[in-house]
Structures are given as C-alpha cells and as structure tokens.
Design a protein around this motif. Structure first.
Motif, PDB file in Angstrom:
ATOM      1  N   GLU A  33       5.165  66.807  50.524  1.00  0.00           N
ATOM      2  CA  GLU A  33       5.704  67.830  49.619  1.00  0.00           C
ATOM      3  C   GLU A  33       6.732  68.705  50.340  1.00  0.00           C
ATOM      4  OE1 GLU A  33       4.049  71.782  47.354  1.00  0.00           O
ATOM      5  OE2 GLU A  33       2.644  70.125  47.644  1.00  0.00           O
ATOM      6  N   LYS A  34       6.410  69.115  51.568  1.00  0.00           N
ATOM      7  CA  LYS A  34       7.339  69.952  52.343  1.00  0.00           C
ATOM      8  C   LYS A  34       8.626  69.185  52.654  1.00  0.00           C
ATOM      9  CE  LYS A  34       5.975  72.930  55.399  1.00  0.00           C
ATOM     10  NZ  LYS A  34       5.367  73.613  56.564  1.00  0.00           N
ATOM     11  N   ASN A  35       8.477  67.919  53.041  1.00  0.00           N
ATOM     12  CA  ASN A  35       9.642  67.128  53.423  1.00  0.00           C
ATOM     13  C   ASN A  35      10.555  66.834  52.231  1.00  0.00           C
ATOM     14  OD1 ASN A  35       8.771  67.200  56.026  1.00  0.00           O
ATOM     15  ND2 ASN A  35       8.121  65.060  56.122  1.00  0.00           N
ATOM     16  N   LEU A  36       9.972  66.562  51.062  1.00  0.00           N
ATOM     17  CA  LEU A  36      10.785  66.327  49.862  1.00  0.00           C
ATOM     18  C   LEU A  36      11.623  67.562  49.532  1.00  0.00           C
ATOM     19  CD1 LEU A  36       8.281  64.354  47.592  1.00  0.00           C
ATOM     20  CD2 LEU A  36      10.501  63.521  48.419  1.00  0.00           C
ATOM     21  N   GLY A  37      11.068  68.733  49.811  1.00  0.00           N
ATOM     22  CA  GLY A  37      11.778  69.981  49.540  1.00  0.00           C
ATOM     23  C   GLY A  37      12.946  70.245  50.484  1.00  0.00           C
ATOM     24  N   ARG A  38      13.041  69.440  51.548  1.00  0.00           N
ATOM     25  CA  ARG A  38      14.112  69.672  52.525  1.00  0.00           C
ATOM     26  C   ARG A  38      15.282  68.693  52.371  1.00  0.00           C
ATOM     27  NH1 ARG A  38      11.793  71.281  58.367  1.00  0.00           N
ATOM     28  NH2 ARG A  38      14.005  71.769  58.578  1.00  0.00           N
ATOM     29  N   LEU A  59      19.902  65.445  55.515  1.00  0.00           N
ATOM     30  CA  LEU A  59      18.680  64.711  55.203  1.00  0.00           C
ATOM     31  C   LEU A  59      18.825  64.060  53.832  1.00  0.00           C
ATOM     32  CD1 LEU A  59      16.008  67.265  56.488  1.00  0.00           C
ATOM     33  CD2 LEU A  59      17.094  65.372  57.716  1.00  0.00           C
ATOM     34  N   THR A  60      18.782  62.731  53.794  1.00  0.00           N
ATOM     35  CA  THR A  60      19.061  62.000  52.560  1.00  0.00           C
ATOM     36  C   THR A  60      17.826  61.319  51.966  1.00  0.00           C
ATOM     37  OG1 THR A  60      19.731  60.127  53.946  1.00  0.00           O
ATOM     38  CG2 THR A  60      21.478  61.570  53.119  1.00  0.00           C
ATOM     39  N   GLY A  61      16.764  61.186  52.728  1.00  0.00           N
ATOM     40  CA  GLY A  61      15.564  60.530  52.206  1.00  0.00           C
ATOM     41  C   GLY A  61      14.380  60.804  53.109  1.00  0.00           C
ATOM     42  N   THR A  62      13.168  60.573  52.587  1.00  0.00           N
ATOM     43  CA  THR A  62      11.965  60.740  53.405  1.00  0.00           C
ATOM     44  C   THR A  62      10.896  59.756  52.960  1.00  0.00           C
ATOM     45  OG1 THR A  62      10.218  62.271  54.124  1.00  0.00           O
ATOM     46  CG2 THR A  62      11.068  62.587  51.889  1.00  0.00           C
ATOM     47  N   THR A  63      10.160  59.240  53.923  1.00  0.00           N
ATOM     48  CA  THR A  63       9.006  58.385  53.628  1.00  0.00           C
ATOM     49  C   THR A  63       7.774  59.240  53.401  1.00  0.00           C
ATOM     50  OG1 THR A  63       8.389  58.246  55.965  1.00  0.00           O
ATOM     51  CG2 THR A  63       9.914  56.569  55.112  1.00  0.00           C
ATOM     52  N   GLY A  64       7.924  60.544  53.587  1.00  0.00           N
ATOM     53  CA  GLY A  64       6.789  61.461  53.584  1.00  0.00           C
ATOM     54  C   GLY A  64       6.506  61.955  54.972  1.00  0.00           C
ATOM     55  N   ALA A  65       6.709  61.084  55.976  1.00  0.00           N
ATOM     56  CA  ALA A  65       6.463  61.459  57.372  1.00  0.00           C
ATOM     57  C   ALA A  65       7.769  61.615  58.137  1.00  0.00           C
ATOM     58  CB  ALA A  65       5.583  60.425  58.047  1.00  0.00           C
ATOM     59  N   THR A  66       8.703  60.681  57.922  1.00  0.00           N
ATOM     60  CA  THR A  66       9.983  60.739  58.621  1.00  0.00           C
ATOM     61  C   THR A  66      11.119  60.868  57.612  1.00  0.00           C
ATOM     62  OG1 THR A  66      10.239  58.339  58.593  1.00  0.00           O
ATOM     63  CG2 THR A  66       9.109  59.283  60.491  1.00  0.00           C
TER      64      THR A  66
END
Length: 446
Positions: A371-376, A423-430
């Motif tokens: 959730e935090k990473n998607l927000g970035r 930042l263009t994408g996230t797996t949730g962890a990276t």
C-alpha cells in the motif's frame, strides 16, 4: 622450480558483520601470500564463516561441511570460523574429523600460523575472547565495489533472553573514532561512496571520548562519501544527540532499521528488551519528527515462549500503527545457553500455531508495504546502482537513500553511478524506475 602461491576460499553465512569479518580474513591471508579463489574445488584452504543466531543457520552449515568434504582436494585444510565456531568450539573438532580449524571472531590474527599447523596434521580450536582486538592493522579485501562495511563496535552487553550473540561475540567494545574515520577515508580514496557502520547495538557506540552522534558527524564529513548507513541500532540508544546528528548530517541516509521483536510490553519484558511498547512508539515518533519521510524497517520474532494470542495481536497492531516499510520476520529458535531455553516447557508454542501466526504477520507486513509503495509511484528520487538484478534482462538493482530497491534499465557500466529516477511500477516489495534527465533552469527574461 617456482612454487605457486597457496589458494584460499571463504564461504560466508549470516549477517553483515560476518561479511566484514570474511573481508578481514581474506586481507590477512593475502598479506601472507595467499591468493583468493571463487570456488572451494581445488583450493588449498577452505574456511566456512558461520552464523549461530538460529538453529537452521547451523544446520545449513553442517550440511554444507558434508558437501565440502567430498569436494576437497587431498591435503586441503578445512576450517570453521565465526559465531558457530565460537559457540561449539572443540565440539566441532570432535564431531567432524575432517575439520582441522575452529576459530572464533577474535582469533583471525592467528589464522596463518593455525593453517600452517593444520597442514602438518595438527587440529586447533581458537575461541578465546580478546577485548582489545579490532584488527586495526588488517587491510580488508572488499567484496563490494560500491559500498564498504566498516565495523565500529564488536560484541553486545544487552543479553536479550533469546540471543546467542553475547556468547559468540563477547562483551561490547568500540573502536576509536579516529580509526573509523581513517578507514572511511581509505575507502573513499578508492572511489567507494557509501559506508555502512556495523555493530551489534551500533548506536550505543562509545570509545571513551566520543559517542555515536560524534561518529556519525565525523564519518559524514569525510571527503568523497555521499551516503552513510548503519546497522543494527537498539531503540534504547537513540539519544537526542544521535537523532540530531542523523538529521543534521546530509550524508546520513533517511533510513533506520529499528528492531522491534514484539509489540507487546509483557513479551518485551520476557525477552529482556528493556523498553515497552510505548517507549518503542516514542522512539519512532522522535525519529520521524526529526526526519520526515524516514524509511523504517524492523525485526520481529513469532512464537517466543509463552506468547499469547493477545501478545501476538499487540505485535500486529503495532505493525499497523507504525506502518513499517518492510520487516525481517523470524520464528523463534531456541539457542543452547540462552535464558529462553530455561523457560517452562509448557510455554513452548505449538508449531502449527507458530506457522499460522507467522503467515498472518507476513501478510500484514506485505499488505502495508504494498500500500505504501503504490502510493509512491510517480515520485522522483536519487538511487545508487549497486549490481546486476537477479532477474537479468538488462536490469540493474539500485537503492534509494531510504533503502528502497529500484530496478532500472541499463548494464554493468552503471554500477556505482547515482541516477535520478521516476518510480514507474512496484511488485509490492521492489520498484521499477526510469532514469530522468534533470531539466536545466530556464534562462531569465531580459
């Protein structure tokens, strides 16, 4: 006829302190004429540098020793070093007749002479503590070309009830500030721009004249250093001085790995962590107030003796309250010689319960992180390219100041470079990131 130089291979398990110790051992042996090699097959000396923090770490090493015995060439010396060597000592020699050397973390100075003796059929265990030993005259052989592990403290005085470290590493002692600064300057002159200061409770550092705040400021001022990190601190040792030094030293990165272990005050008391849930939260609040946007990661143990459903619920609720960026989660592993093994047998948590709690904790941590990473996404940040990504495909692994892993397109020529990425994408962890050109300011109208 010219005699070729003897070869040495060191296989490393465990924490960054073990990585640093392996660098010191390689440096010591290379100074004595040894040549390091990348494989145990055909090596004259094979050393396994071990971890003892959990039972499965030791079992892995024991299994690996069995494999190595089959691969060793005739006459090769096999040794076990590090924390498992310190914990088991001569017992390792008794249970494995092929092992000739057992050397604890304070015995690496004598490695060349011990290896010479082993070549003549002798077997040694060197596990005495040396409270003055910091290996100041050793020149480490750095594994990593972009960051340097720099030990600033050895041993630990906290004695948490689950932890074997005081037994394997001895009491806490700190290097002189001037020696740490000298080593930092040496790695900077070699083009390394990031240093990681290492200690078991690194922020309790004190050399008799200087505390950890002084050390952060001094290391942070070294010419050529762009990033200063450290691991692992203890929540009790974040004085106002240390927090101010972090916030006021531009090279100190905005990331703290703050071991929590449990979110329950009663559990923390049984663990002898010496802080309460409320005191941990206060530490987090003071750190975040001084450094907005701070990346925060942690360690958590599940299934410690006597852990109730309510105490586990407290851990989950603290994770939701703090909202860690990531966490290293562990199932409790009893270690011989620690107070936790002397707790009542009826306190042992059934394996099925531990497994269920571990899964729930992992899902909670991952959900918050995602959730935090998607927000970035869309954010721009500076990253330093560290190495090729495991996924390959012309991707490199980079790291932000707040310890986010970002995969960027490119080749090995980028290693050590600093890039601004979006930042263009996230797996949730990276994350995945795209390098962006910083726009030059528009000329002023005349």
């Amino acid at each position: 006829m010219h005699k070729s130089a003897p070869t040495v291979y060191i296989e490393t398990y465990g924490c960054q302190m073990n990585v640093s110790d392996s660098e010191l051992m390689y440096g010591r042996l290379e100074a004595e004429g040894y040549v390091s090699v990348d494989s145990p097959i055909g090596a004259d000396v094979v050393l396994v540098n071990t971890c003892a923090i959990r039972d499965n770490a030791e079992q892995r090493v024991l299994g690996r020793l069995g494999e190595l015995r089959r691969d060793l060439k005739a006459g090769a010396v096999l040794g076990v070093t590090g924390c498992m060597a310190q914990r088991l000592g001569p017992r390792l020699l008794e249970t494995d007749t092929r092992v000739q050397l057992v050397v604890g973390p304070d015995g690496y100075r004598s490695l060349p002479s011990l290896i010479d003796g082993a070549r003549h059929g002798e077997r040694f265990s060197a596990t005495d503590f040396d409270l003055e030993e910091h290996y100041e005259d050793f020149t480490a052989r750095r594994f990593d070309g972009v960051k340097a592990w720099i030990p600033v403290q050895r041993g630990c005085d906290y004695r948490c009830t689950y932890c074997i470290v005081p037994t394997t590493r001895g009491p806490e002692r700190s290097r002189k500030l001037a020696d740490v600064v000298r080593e930092t300057a040496e790695v900077a002159q070699r083009g390394i721009t990031e240093v990681v200061l290492l200690g078991q409770t690194v922020n309790s550092y004190h050399d008799g004249s200087h505390d950890f705040a002084d050390l952060l400021r001094a290391v942070g001022r070294v010419d050529g250093i762009r990033r200063v990190r450290y691991t692992s601190p203890h929540p009790n040792d974040f004085s106002d001085r240390v927090i101010a030094a972090m916030a006021e030293t531009p090279t100190v990165c905005e990331h703290v790995h703050l071991p929590m272990q449990s979110g329950s005050t009663s559990m923390l008391k049984r663990m002898l962590r010496r802080y309460s849930r409320e005191e941990y939260l206060d530490c987090v609040a003071r750190l975040r107030a001084a450094m907005p946007g701070l990346g925060l990661t942690t360690d958590i143990i599940v299934g410690f003796p006597g852990e109730t459903d309510e105490e586990f619920a407290d851990t989950l609720s603290l994770c939701r309250e703090v909202r860690f960026d990531d966490a290293f989660t562990f199932k409790f592993s009893p270690r011989e010689g620690t107070p936790a093994t002397r707790m009542p047998a009826e306190w042992t948590i059934p394996e099925a319960v531990v497994d269920a709690r571990y899964t729930e904790l992992l899902n909670t941590i991952r959900s918050i992180s995602r959730e935090k990473n998607l927000g970035r996404l869309g954010e721009r940040m500076e990253v330093m390219v560290e190495k090729e990504a495991r996924k390959g495909g012309e991707l490199m692994q980079a790291r932000s100041r707040d310890f986010k892993t970002v995969l960027v397109p490119g080749g090995p020529e980028l290693i050590g470079r600093y890039l601004t990425v979006e930042l263009t994408g996230t797996t949730g962890a990276t994350f995945t990131g795209t390098p962006v050109q910083e726009r030059a300011p528009l000329p002023m109208a005349s």
